[in-house]
Design an enzyme around this catalytic site. Structure first.
Site, PDB file in Angstrom:
ATOM      1  N   ASP A  43       0.858  -8.301 -29.445  1.00  0.00           N
ATOM      2  CA  ASP A  43       0.365  -9.479 -28.739  1.00  0.00           C
ATOM      3  C   ASP A  43      -0.998  -9.179 -28.115  1.00  0.00           C
ATOM      4  O   ASP A  43      -1.146  -8.196 -27.378  1.00  0.00           O
ATOM      5  CB  ASP A  43       1.367  -9.864 -27.646  1.00  0.00           C
ATOM      6  CG  ASP A  43       1.277 -11.327 -27.253  1.00  0.00           C
ATOM      7  OD1 ASP A  43       0.149 -11.848 -27.192  1.00  0.00           O
ATOM      8  OD2 ASP A  43       2.321 -11.943 -27.002  1.00  0.00           O
ATOM      9  N   ASP A  44      -1.998 -10.021 -28.407  1.00  0.00           N
ATOM     10  CA  ASP A  44      -3.336  -9.907 -27.814  1.00  0.00           C
ATOM     11  C   ASP A  44      -4.029  -8.591 -28.152  1.00  0.00           C
ATOM     12  O   ASP A  44      -4.860  -8.105 -27.377  1.00  0.00           O
ATOM     13  CB  ASP A  44      -3.269 -10.068 -26.287  1.00  0.00           C
ATOM     14  CG  ASP A  44      -3.011 -11.497 -25.847  1.00  0.00           C
ATOM     15  OD1 ASP A  44      -2.741 -12.351 -26.714  1.00  0.00           O
ATOM     16  OD2 ASP A  44      -3.069 -11.761 -24.629  1.00  0.00           O
ATOM     17  N   CYS A  81      -0.663 -17.320 -29.539  1.00  0.00           N
ATOM     18  CA  CYS A  81       0.625 -16.715 -29.866  1.00  0.00           C
ATOM     19  C   CYS A  81       1.621 -17.649 -30.545  1.00  0.00           C
ATOM     20  O   CYS A  81       2.053 -17.395 -31.666  1.00  0.00           O
ATOM     21  CB  CYS A  81       1.236 -16.083 -28.625  1.00  0.00           C
ATOM     22  SG  CYS A  81       1.201 -17.098 -27.153  1.00  0.00           S
ATOM     23  N   ARG A  85       2.992 -17.403 -34.469  1.00  0.00           N
ATOM     24  CA  ARG A  85       4.395 -17.134 -34.770  1.00  0.00           C
ATOM     25  C   ARG A  85       5.023 -18.241 -35.609  1.00  0.00           C
ATOM     26  O   ARG A  85       5.836 -17.990 -36.501  1.00  0.00           O
ATOM     27  CB  ARG A  85       5.167 -16.929 -33.464  1.00  0.00           C
ATOM     28  CG  ARG A  85       4.879 -15.589 -32.812  1.00  0.00           C
ATOM     29  CD  ARG A  85       5.303 -15.546 -31.345  1.00  0.00           C
ATOM     30  NE  ARG A  85       5.245 -14.199 -30.821  1.00  0.00           N
ATOM     31  CZ  ARG A  85       4.130 -13.534 -30.525  1.00  0.00           C
ATOM     32  NH1 ARG A  85       2.960 -14.116 -30.693  1.00  0.00           N
ATOM     33  NH2 ARG A  85       4.175 -12.300 -30.064  1.00  0.00           N
ATOM     34  N   LYS A 139       9.592 -11.038 -28.096  1.00  0.00           N
ATOM     35  CA  LYS A 139       9.049 -12.338 -27.691  1.00  0.00           C
ATOM     36  C   LYS A 139       9.404 -13.419 -28.708  1.00  0.00           C
ATOM     37  O   LYS A 139       9.264 -13.232 -29.910  1.00  0.00           O
ATOM     38  CB  LYS A 139       7.528 -12.216 -27.539  1.00  0.00           C
ATOM     39  CG  LYS A 139       6.811 -13.524 -27.201  1.00  0.00           C
ATOM     40  CD  LYS A 139       5.343 -13.277 -26.905  1.00  0.00           C
ATOM     41  CE  LYS A 139       4.561 -14.549 -26.686  1.00  0.00           C
ATOM     42  NZ  LYS A 139       3.176 -14.298 -26.256  1.00  0.00           N
ATOM     43  N   HIS A 141       8.940 -17.516 -27.813  1.00  0.00           N
ATOM     44  CA  HIS A 141       7.882 -18.482 -27.482  1.00  0.00           C
ATOM     45  C   HIS A 141       7.704 -19.569 -28.531  1.00  0.00           C
ATOM     46  O   HIS A 141       6.600 -19.982 -28.855  1.00  0.00           O
ATOM     47  CB  HIS A 141       6.561 -17.758 -27.233  1.00  0.00           C
ATOM     48  CG  HIS A 141       5.648 -18.531 -26.315  1.00  0.00           C
ATOM     49  ND1 HIS A 141       4.272 -18.364 -26.271  1.00  0.00           N
ATOM     50  CD2 HIS A 141       5.916 -19.496 -25.391  1.00  0.00           C
ATOM     51  CE1 HIS A 141       3.741 -19.165 -25.376  1.00  0.00           C
ATOM     52  NE2 HIS A 141       4.730 -19.880 -24.826  1.00  0.00           N
ATOM     53  N   HIS A 232       0.090  -8.146 -24.351  1.00  0.00           N
ATOM     54  CA  HIS A 232      -0.194  -9.284 -23.481  1.00  0.00           C
ATOM     55  C   HIS A 232      -0.069  -8.830 -22.031  1.00  0.00           C
ATOM     56  O   HIS A 232       0.726  -7.959 -21.706  1.00  0.00           O
ATOM     57  CB  HIS A 232       0.804 -10.402 -23.775  1.00  0.00           C
ATOM     58  CG  HIS A 232       0.409 -11.749 -23.274  1.00  0.00           C
ATOM     59  ND1 HIS A 232       0.276 -12.034 -21.929  1.00  0.00           N
ATOM     60  CD2 HIS A 232       0.122 -12.904 -23.927  1.00  0.00           C
ATOM     61  CE1 HIS A 232      -0.067 -13.305 -21.782  1.00  0.00           C
ATOM     62  NE2 HIS A 232      -0.167 -13.858 -22.977  1.00  0.00           N
ATOM     63  N   ASP A 338      -1.085 -11.071 -33.093  1.00  0.00           N
ATOM     64  CA  ASP A 338      -0.956 -12.527 -33.170  1.00  0.00           C
ATOM     65  C   ASP A 338      -2.264 -13.262 -32.905  1.00  0.00           C
ATOM     66  O   ASP A 338      -2.377 -14.455 -33.208  1.00  0.00           O
ATOM     67  CB  ASP A 338       0.124 -13.030 -32.217  1.00  0.00           C
ATOM     68  CG  ASP A 338      -0.192 -12.769 -30.748  1.00  0.00           C
ATOM     69  OD1 ASP A 338      -1.146 -12.029 -30.449  1.00  0.00           O
ATOM     70  OD2 ASP A 338       0.531 -13.299 -29.886  1.00  0.00           O
ATOM     71  N   ASN A 339      -3.244 -12.606 -32.326  1.00  0.00           N
ATOM     72  CA  ASN A 339      -4.556 -13.212 -32.070  1.00  0.00           C
ATOM     73  C   ASN A 339      -5.489 -12.132 -31.546  1.00  0.00           C
ATOM     74  O   ASN A 339      -5.076 -10.984 -31.361  1.00  0.00           O
ATOM     75  CB  ASN A 339      -4.466 -14.380 -31.071  1.00  0.00           C
ATOM     76  CG  ASN A 339      -3.677 -14.085 -29.820  1.00  0.00           C
ATOM     77  OD1 ASN A 339      -2.622 -14.681 -29.586  1.00  0.00           O
ATOM     78  ND2 ASN A 339      -4.153 -13.172 -28.993  1.00  0.00           N
ATOM     79  N   LYS A 399      -9.606 -14.492 -28.065  1.00  0.00           N
ATOM     80  CA  LYS A 399      -8.383 -15.278 -28.204  1.00  0.00           C
ATOM     81  C   LYS A 399      -8.661 -16.717 -27.743  1.00  0.00           C
ATOM     82  O   LYS A 399      -9.360 -16.937 -26.757  1.00  0.00           O
ATOM     83  CB  LYS A 399      -7.305 -14.643 -27.321  1.00  0.00           C
ATOM     84  CG  LYS A 399      -6.075 -15.482 -27.045  1.00  0.00           C
ATOM     85  CD  LYS A 399      -5.190 -14.787 -26.025  1.00  0.00           C
ATOM     86  CE  LYS A 399      -3.993 -15.629 -25.634  1.00  0.00           C
ATOM     87  NZ  LYS A 399      -3.114 -14.955 -24.648  1.00  0.00           N
TER      88      LYS A 399
END
Length: 748
Positions: A43-44, A81, A85, A139, A141, A232, A338-339, A399
């Protein structure tokens, strides 16, 4: 069973069993050579963050996967995110399946449902009917916030979308030391094991799920979706991982960007002729920072680096476990982000990210005394935007933007049975929507024609399985659009048109940039003035793709969308009890910046103690507890803690204990403690959260998540008897639909 059912049944029904022929569904199995699949989502994590993509952050286990497999330099995501996903698990573009922005921000338009369209099949929904086990950890989300409660509905929780087991969290971000957790379809209490860390637990649980399934059926392949909360914010990791980087980033983000870019060229990640994009305009030159500003900024990056290295160690544990059981050769392992890296930390980072989300400012002076505590469970910290910019080297922006910094991310794939040229690099353009078709191709599974009785949405992704044996093969994908909060972009056959949008800008007049990305790796030279026909062609293509994928209506709102989908139906009163109660933060009493009253009907004796109420945690919250016979209220506000204590011990017996808060101004008021209607304590709350602390459970009779107070040991179970609790909230809210409650909207 009706006559029609009997006629359609493959067996035979006679009067007795001797005259009948049984039939049972056969065990479904994919092709014998079908691989196990492990899909790891970071993540991130930006394009440059991994060691094998050029940084000096140690990621030896991901690097080991790359050395045995393949790195992709032209892999793209959606810039955020939930959309990534959604696209990852369905093989469709994010708007097409209703996730044009994060799940918290559904607005009621087809491309912005805040949940996956029922007509979209997910990978587990396609793989399990073919004979796969399917597990998810970490995660999620992909569920509307208002459905993340004990009441459900659960059809958009992981098990409702095809996974057979789940351990993790439903939200966008979580405390790594004290997470709010779900197992399968229910919330569980936060673990209290010494040294517990979520990243470690995600791998432990994944290993446990795989091991238990294989113990029962060793021939059944598995699909494991391993979605870390890392990296993240909040950036939290064991101190030894953080301290290993002490001094490593003292030269600053400008030097690191230059160095990392040169390392990317040396590694073959970036071509020799690639150029480092100029420093983003909202990032201050390192040379202009004061000594204290540099200390703060450098320490935040040390924490992030420790967080990433710690996560890498957990990935290594999972891969080592798989390899030790002889499964590695035929297990497809994909590690992706994811980004791009984030700019949410602003100029100097944050020690409490919740303040950022509710527009409470932090001062640099608040960072200096706690630098050595950053990364611990005492803070919800995140790094400055300058380090996000470095993490996206050599690209521009971050992001949430559709330039390379937001959508161009690292991806490593290892599959020894099919990828035999270890250490190779693939430069084909690919997108997150391409991964589901890839997984279906290599597992031999055909997408369904119908989903839940409706025609299935067609996949728009293009399998990249062709790259496994031919890393230099021409790109098969023809075009890919991008859009997020008005930021737009379109790639086609080596060209990219893109616009950086700011909220409120005119969509029709803002400037579109044009890049020949096949020759300009980092989007460094805008050639829109040189090739106006190409730009016009790509803009027209973007319009067609946007219309086909439910992008419209364009919407550049950010936080203000949350109020549209965040909470349950409006309420002013709540009734609970008896006993211990735990309510999801999204269904808890909404008392932010409003007058309110709590009444606790309890029976106590001289030895009674513990938490009557605990909401939120160290980043922000409030609680009422009984200590040494005295009633104590604590409020953890933006940057401060207020304690209001009753005078003297409470008399034993059945009592009504009350909290009465009277708002006297915006984000401030007077709070009184009552026993049987008589005042026993009073104090002022001079700065309260606009929207409530949120982010953690509302608990009666005990505490969950991170501690609101250090005056009792978690979980601080109340040893008296709670017969019931009532909560009443006033209507004197500060009307701010971006940050306040649903009630502000419903009563407007």
């Amino acid at each position: 069973m009706t006559d029609a059912d009997t006629d359609a049944w493959p067996g035979k029904i006679g009067r007795t069993w001797q005259e009948s022929e049984p039939w049972l569904d056969p065990f479904k199995r994919p092709a014998k050579e079908a691989p196990n699949v492990v899909l790891v989502v970071l993540d991130d994590v930006g394009f440059a963050h991994l060691g094998c993509y050029g940084s000096n952050i140690a990621t030896p286990n991901i690097d080991r996967l790359a050395a045995a497999g393949r790195r992709y330099t032209n892999y793209h995501t959606t810039a955020m995110c939930s959309p990534t996903r959604a696209s990852l698990l369905t093989g469709c573009n994010h708007h097409a399946v209703g996730m044009g922005l994060i799940a918290d921000m559904g607005t009621g338009f087809p491309g912005y449902l805040g949940q996956l369209d029922d007509r979209a099949a997910t990978l587990p929904e396609m793989l399990t009917p073919a004979g796969y086990s399917a597990f998810a950890a970490g995660k999620w989300h992909l569920t509307r916030a208002r459905e993340m409660t004990q009441a459900g509905p659960f059809r958009h929780w992981p098990l409702g979308r095809g996974f057979e087991r789940f351990y993790g969290f439903l939200y966008s971000l979580v405390d790594q030391w004290h997470p709010e957790l779900v197992r399968d379809n229910g919330f569980i209490e936060t673990p209290r094991d010494p040294g517990y860390h979520l990243s470690e637990a995600i791998v432990d649980e994944t290993i446990g799920m795989i091991a238990s399934a294989r113990a029962a059926d060793p021939d059944r392949p598995f699909f494991a979706y391993v979605a870390f909360g890392a990296c993240h914010s909040p950036h939290q990791a064991p101190k030894e991982y953080i301290d290993a980087y002490r001094g490593a980033f003292d030269e600053g983000w400008d030097v690191m960007r230059e160095r990392w870019h040169q390392q990317q060229i040396a590694l073959g990640i970036a071509p020799p002729e690639s150029r480092l994009t100029p420093r983003n305009q909202d990032v201050q030159p390192w040379s202009e920072l004061t000594a204290d500003e540099r200390r703060v900024c450098a320490r935040h990056q040390e924490v992030f680096a420790g967080f990433l290295t710690h996560t890498d160690a957990q990935i290594g544990r999972l891969v080592d476990w798989i390899d030790a059981r002889g499964l590695g050769d035929n297990t497809l392992v994909i590690v992706m982000s994811d980004n791009g890296a984030s700019a949410e930390g602003g100029a100097f980072g944050h020690i409490n990210l919740r303040r950022f989300f509710q527009y409470h400012e932090e001062r640099l002076e608040e960072h200096l005394p706690v630098l050595d505590e950053l990364g611990s469970d005492r803070h919800w910290n995140t790094y400055p935007a300058g380090w996000g910019h470095a993490g996206n080297t050599p690209h521009k922006w971050f992001k949430m933007q559709t330039h390379g910094g937001g959508v161009r991310d690292p991806m490593v794939i290892r599959w020894p049975a099919r990828i035999r040229d270890g250490g190779g690099i693939s430069h084909q353009f690919c997108h997150v929507s391409d991964l589901a078709p890839t997984i279906l191709e290599v597992t031999g599974v055909t997408p369904p024609a119908t989903v839940r009785g409706q025609p299935a949405l067609p996949m728009t992704g293009t399998s990249i399985a062709y790259t496994f044996a031919a890393p230099d093969a021409p790109t098969r994908k023809q075009a890919q659009y991008f859009e997020l909060m008005g930021n737009r972009g379109i790639w086609s056959n080596g060209w990219k048109a893109v616009t950086r949008h700011y909220e409120g800008d005119d969509y029709e007049t803002e400037h579109w940039e044009l890049y020949h990305v096949d020759a300009d790796f980092s989007e460094s030279e805008d050639v829109s003035g040189r090739y106006p026909e190409k730009l016009a062609e790509l803009k027209a293509l973007w319009e067609r793709e946007a219309a086909a994928n439910r992008v419209f209506p364009l919407d550049d709102r950010n936080i203000s969308r949350i109020a549209l989908s965040y909470y349950l139906e409006p309420r002013n009163t709540w009734n609970y009890g008896p006993g211990r109660i735990r309510v999801s933060a999204y269904a808890a009493p909404s008392i932010g910046n409003r007058s309110h009253r709590f009444d606790f009907d309890v029976t106590i004796d001289d030895a009674s103690e513990g938490a009557l109420l605990a909401v939120g945690g160290r980043p922000g919250g409030y609680g009422l507890h009984l200590i040494d016979g005295r009633l104590v209220y604590e409020y953890v506000g933006p940057g401060h803690r207020t304690v209001i204590e009753a005078q003297g011990a409470l008399p034993p017996g059945r009592r009504t204990l009350s909290i009465v808060f009277r708002k006297t101004g915006d984000c401030q008021g007077e709070l009184a403690l009552l026993c049987d209607g008589a005042e026993i304590g009073r104090g002022m709350l001079n700065e309260i959260w606009r929207g409530g602390p949120a982010g953690a459970s509302f608990c009666i009779g005990f505490a969950n998540g991170s501690p609101v107070s250090d005056r009792y040991a978690m979980p601080g179970t109340f040893t008296g008897t709670i017969h019931g609790v009532t909560v009443e909230a006033g209507s004197d809210y500060h009307h701010d639909p971006e940050l306040e409650t649903h009630i502000a909207l419903s009563e407007d």
